[in-house]
Design a protein around this motif. Structure first.
Motif, PDB file in Angstrom:
ATOM      1  N   CYS A  32       0.801  -1.229   0.000  1.00 39.79           N
ATOM      2  CA  CYS A  32       0.000   0.000   0.000  1.00 39.79           C
ATOM      3  C   CYS A  32       0.830   1.274   0.000  1.00 39.79           C
ATOM      4  N   SER A  33       2.119   1.190   0.286  1.00 40.28           N
ATOM      5  CA  SER A  33       2.917   2.408   0.365  1.00 40.28           C
ATOM      6  C   SER A  33       4.364   2.182  -0.055  1.00 40.28           C
ATOM      7  N   PRO A  34       4.848   2.947  -1.045  1.00 37.87           N
ATOM      8  CA  PRO A  34       6.261   2.821  -1.426  1.00 37.87           C
ATOM      9  C   PRO A  34       7.204   3.278  -0.308  1.00 37.87           C
ATOM     10  N   VAL A  35       6.750   4.181   0.534  1.00 37.10           N
ATOM     11  CA  VAL A  35       7.576   4.638   1.660  1.00 37.10           C
ATOM     12  C   VAL A  35       7.755   3.505   2.654  1.00 37.10           C
ATOM     13  N   LEU A  36       6.652   2.842   3.006  1.00 34.88           N
ATOM     14  CA  LEU A  36       6.734   1.716   3.926  1.00 34.88           C
ATOM     15  C   LEU A  36       7.513   0.559   3.298  1.00 34.88           C
ATOM     16  N   HIS A  37       7.394   0.387   1.995  1.00 32.45           N
ATOM     17  CA  HIS A  37       8.157  -0.658   1.302  1.00 32.45           C
ATOM     18  C   HIS A  37       9.656  -0.419   1.462  1.00 32.45           C
ATOM     19  N   LYS A  38      10.084   0.799   1.263  1.00 31.99           N
ATOM     20  CA  LYS A  38      11.515   1.128   1.432  1.00 31.99           C
ATOM     21  C   LYS A  38      11.965   0.917   2.876  1.00 31.99           C
ATOM     22  N   MET A  39      11.109   1.305   3.813  1.00 31.97           N
ATOM     23  CA  MET A  39      11.466   1.155   5.228  1.00 31.97           C
ATOM     24  C   MET A  39      11.595  -0.315   5.621  1.00 31.97           C
ATOM     25  N   ALA A  87      -5.581  12.874   4.767  1.00 34.18           N
ATOM     26  CA  ALA A  87      -4.811  13.361   3.622  1.00 34.18           C
ATOM     27  C   ALA A  87      -3.339  13.516   3.985  1.00 34.18           C
ATOM     28  N   SER A  88      -3.070  13.946   5.205  1.00 28.08           N
ATOM     29  CA  SER A  88      -1.691  14.106   5.665  1.00 28.08           C
ATOM     30  C   SER A  88      -0.974  12.758   5.710  1.00 28.08           C
ATOM     31  N   VAL A  89      -1.634  11.734   6.247  1.00 26.88           N
ATOM     32  CA  VAL A  89      -1.044  10.394   6.301  1.00 26.88           C
ATOM     33  C   VAL A  89      -0.844   9.848   4.890  1.00 26.88           C
ATOM     34  N   ALA A  90      -1.862   9.993   4.038  1.00 29.01           N
ATOM     35  CA  ALA A  90      -1.765   9.500   2.657  1.00 29.01           C
ATOM     36  C   ALA A  90      -0.634  10.186   1.901  1.00 29.01           C
ATOM     37  N   ASP A  91      -0.469  11.470   2.116  1.00 29.07           N
ATOM     38  CA  ASP A  91       0.608  12.202   1.450  1.00 29.07           C
ATOM     39  C   ASP A  91       1.980  11.772   1.978  1.00 29.07           C
ATOM     40  N   PHE A  93       2.929   8.971   3.254  1.00 31.84           N
ATOM     41  CA  PHE A  93       3.308   7.617   2.864  1.00 31.84           C
ATOM     42  C   PHE A  93       3.058   7.354   1.374  1.00 31.84           C
ATOM     43  N   GLN A  94       2.855   8.404   0.609  1.00 33.37           N
ATOM     44  CA  GLN A  94       2.709   8.360  -0.845  1.00 33.37           C
ATOM     45  C   GLN A  94       1.647   7.360  -1.284  1.00 33.37           C
ATOM     46  N   MET A  95       0.439   7.601  -0.816  1.00 33.15           N
ATOM     47  CA  MET A  95      -0.697   6.747  -1.137  1.00 33.15           C
ATOM     48  C   MET A  95      -1.718   7.579  -1.945  1.00 33.15           C
ATOM     49  N   PRO A  96      -1.436   7.832  -3.218  1.00 34.46           N
ATOM     50  CA  PRO A  96      -2.300   8.724  -4.004  1.00 34.46           C
ATOM     51  C   PRO A  96      -3.719   8.216  -4.175  1.00 34.46           C
ATOM     52  N   VAL A  97      -3.933   6.911  -4.087  1.00 33.72           N
ATOM     53  CA  VAL A  97      -5.288   6.369  -4.221  1.00 33.72           C
ATOM     54  C   VAL A  97      -6.181   6.932  -3.102  1.00 33.72           C
ATOM     55  N   ILE A  98      -5.630   7.055  -1.916  1.00 42.22           N
ATOM     56  CA  ILE A  98      -6.390   7.599  -0.782  1.00 42.22           C
ATOM     57  C   ILE A  98      -6.570   9.096  -0.939  1.00 42.22           C
TER      58      ILE A  98
END
Length: 101
Positions: A32-39, A87-91, A93-98
């Motif tokens: 769900c998140s490229p940021v979390l994927h990298k982490m 919106a802050s969380v979605a932004d 963690f780069q979750m544009p779908v949300i």
């Protein structure tokens, strides 16, 4: 404010699933998140831990964003006061779908 997310092993996750008390797995978070994927899958220290501490993240907003991402919750159920937090969380963690809901 910090939010600590326990990352269960697959064995523990299946046991929790039978009890209907499971949280998100590392695989789910990576999807769900490229940021979390990298982490979690990169060379960062988080990839070696069983817990993921997210600093300056509201746990309720993070959980709701995950629920929206996987279709567990509907965007019609969002209160106006929650929109900025989600919106802050979605932004972050780069979750544009949300963000586009």
């Amino acid at each position: 404010m910090s939010f600590v997310l326990e990352i269960p092993s697959m064995k523990n996750w299946f046991a929790a699933l039978r009890q209907r008390s499971c949280g998100p797995t590392a695989f789910f978070l990576c999807m769900c998140s490229p940021v979390l994927h990298k982490m979690l899958c990169g060379g960062f220290i988080e990839s070696k831990k069983k817990e993921l501490t997210l600093h300056d993240v509201d746990g309720a907003a993070f959980s709701k964003v995950l629920g929206l991402w996987c279709g567990k919750e509907s965007s019609a159920e969002i209160e106006l006061g929650e929109v900025f937090d989600l919106a802050s969380v979605a932004d972050r963690f780069q979750m544009p779908v949300i963000a586009s809901m």
